[in-house]
Design an enzyme around this catalytic site. Sequence first.
Site, PDB file in Angstrom:
ATOM      1  N   ASP A 129      24.483  11.602  -7.121  1.00  0.00           N
ATOM      2  CA  ASP A 129      24.132  10.965  -6.416  1.00  0.00           C
ATOM      3  C   ASP A 129      24.302   9.788  -5.544  1.00  0.00           C
ATOM      4  O   ASP A 129      24.126   8.698  -5.315  1.00  0.00           O
ATOM      5  CB  ASP A 129      22.677  10.561  -6.532  1.00  0.00           C
ATOM      6  CG  ASP A 129      21.942  10.021  -4.649  1.00  0.00           C
ATOM      7  OD1 ASP A 129      21.863  10.800  -3.485  1.00  0.00           O
ATOM      8  OD2 ASP A 129      20.363   9.389  -5.071  1.00  0.00           O
ATOM      9  N   CYS A 183      13.049  29.202   5.040  1.00  0.00           N
ATOM     10  CA  CYS A 183      11.276  28.075   5.874  1.00  0.00           C
ATOM     11  C   CYS A 183      10.459  29.234   6.594  1.00  0.00           C
ATOM     12  O   CYS A 183       9.280  28.745   7.535  1.00  0.00           O
ATOM     13  CB  CYS A 183      12.252  27.007   6.851  1.00  0.00           C
ATOM     14  SG  CYS A 183      12.519  25.754   5.173  1.00  0.00           S
ATOM     15  N   CYS A 186       6.845  28.246   9.809  1.00  0.00           N
ATOM     16  CA  CYS A 186       6.837  26.354   9.434  1.00  0.00           C
ATOM     17  C   CYS A 186       7.072  25.699   9.387  1.00  0.00           C
ATOM     18  O   CYS A 186       8.354  25.198   9.832  1.00  0.00           O
ATOM     19  CB  CYS A 186       7.064  26.830   7.588  1.00  0.00           C
ATOM     20  SG  CYS A 186       6.132  25.112   6.931  1.00  0.00           S
ATOM     21  N   CYS A 193       4.552  14.139   9.081  1.00  0.00           N
ATOM     22  CA  CYS A 193       5.658  12.864   9.362  1.00  0.00           C
ATOM     23  C   CYS A 193       4.561  11.972   9.790  1.00  0.00           C
ATOM     24  O   CYS A 193       4.884  11.999  11.182  1.00  0.00           O
ATOM     25  CB  CYS A 193       6.941  13.478   9.589  1.00  0.00           C
ATOM     26  SG  CYS A 193       7.986  11.436   9.077  1.00  0.00           S
ATOM     27  N   CYS A 209      12.165   6.774   9.273  1.00  0.00           N
ATOM     28  CA  CYS A 209      11.735   7.529   7.696  1.00  0.00           C
ATOM     29  C   CYS A 209      11.339   5.933   7.035  1.00  0.00           C
ATOM     30  O   CYS A 209      12.064   5.162   7.064  1.00  0.00           O
ATOM     31  CB  CYS A 209      12.922   7.707   7.490  1.00  0.00           C
ATOM     32  SG  CYS A 209      12.716   9.090   5.726  1.00  0.00           S
ATOM     33  N   CYS A 236       8.093   7.476   0.599  1.00  0.00           N
ATOM     34  CA  CYS A 236       7.547   8.856   1.000  1.00  0.00           C
ATOM     35  C   CYS A 236       7.670  10.455   0.371  1.00  0.00           C
ATOM     36  O   CYS A 236       8.834  10.431   0.669  1.00  0.00           O
ATOM     37  CB  CYS A 236       7.498   8.623   2.640  1.00  0.00           C
ATOM     38  SG  CYS A 236       6.286   9.488   3.449  1.00  0.00           S
TER      39      CYS A 236
END
Length: 369
Positions: A129, A183, A186, A193, A209, A236
């Site tokens: 990362d 997914c 869904c 959010c 975000c 978050c």
Amino acid sequence: MRQAIADRARAEGFDTIGFTTPDAVPEAAARLTEAIAAGHHGSMAWMEETAERRGDPRVLWPEARSVIMLGVNYGPNENPLDGLEDRGAGLLSVYARGDDYHEVIKARLKAVGRWLAEETGCELKVFVDTAPLMEKPLAAAAGLGWQGKHTNLVARGFGSWLFLGAIMTTLDLPSDAPERDHCGSCSACLTICPTAAFPRPYALDARRCLSYLTIENKGPIPREFRKAMGNRIYGCDDCLAACPWNKFAQEGRNLKLAARDHLKRPALADLARLDDAAFRALFTRSPVKRIGRDRFLRNVLVAIGNSGDDSLAEVAADLLADAAPLVRGAAIWALSELAPQRLADGPPATEADPEVLAEWAAAGAMMTR
């Protein structure tokens, strides 16, 4: 060799492993270009500057033949959403409650890499990362999981809670089959959010975000998002925590990555009193330390303003004279929410910072409505 690598990786503390090739995600470059063209990267200019290498690992390292993707589970022992109700305490993202995962995982990657180089004589590079490598698409291609509608990796055995690392190597290793998308219909991660940061499924606008706003954003929190922050003071987890696949998640087993008790729900009043030395001491070896005391207190003061606790007004008032304009501006907003009468006299004559004066003006406008 694949089995030997997997055995070694698990011995070093990795929970899942897969193999792919540098050319396994040809669509990634176009998706990145589209996101940057839309401005979804916000002020993260480095994403645009490194787009060519980020979009194609072969540009980053042409000699690489295989990519070994590894994951470490950091599943929490509680639902992160439960902390949103405790408005007198700050809520840090689950990943930031323990030691910095960059350091923990890089050490493990290097250990696997040293062993692999000694065994095979190959060349390799390790990534966690901090380089222009798109780990999530590569992890999906390697079968570790799939990129959910929230753009994060989802794994059937770990839900949304995986740290990723990568080893690129000149070894030519057989690839795993990619994991298909599970997914379905869904949309739990999208609807939960608090700032509507997903313009559509599988796309994230970082500018909306809360993780970006509380970590990468260097200026004041935009006024339109302050209420939505609630008591989130670093990152978050809402979209991650909402994923139904988390019912199969496991609690992380690494003690260094486990939440420190004093960072699970720290009192906002205590955090607001941190000077720079105390901030650094509290967040030793934590990823929180990289945003610095001033940005952190900005976040804490927004949470104080959202707390509804009048007793915290005094804490905010103490920061009206802070040396950092970013902190002074956030203190004004917090007081405008908790005790606007404390701002009736207006800014001190010595105040000259334009953004702080703008906060005073906005607070004055609210009081005269």
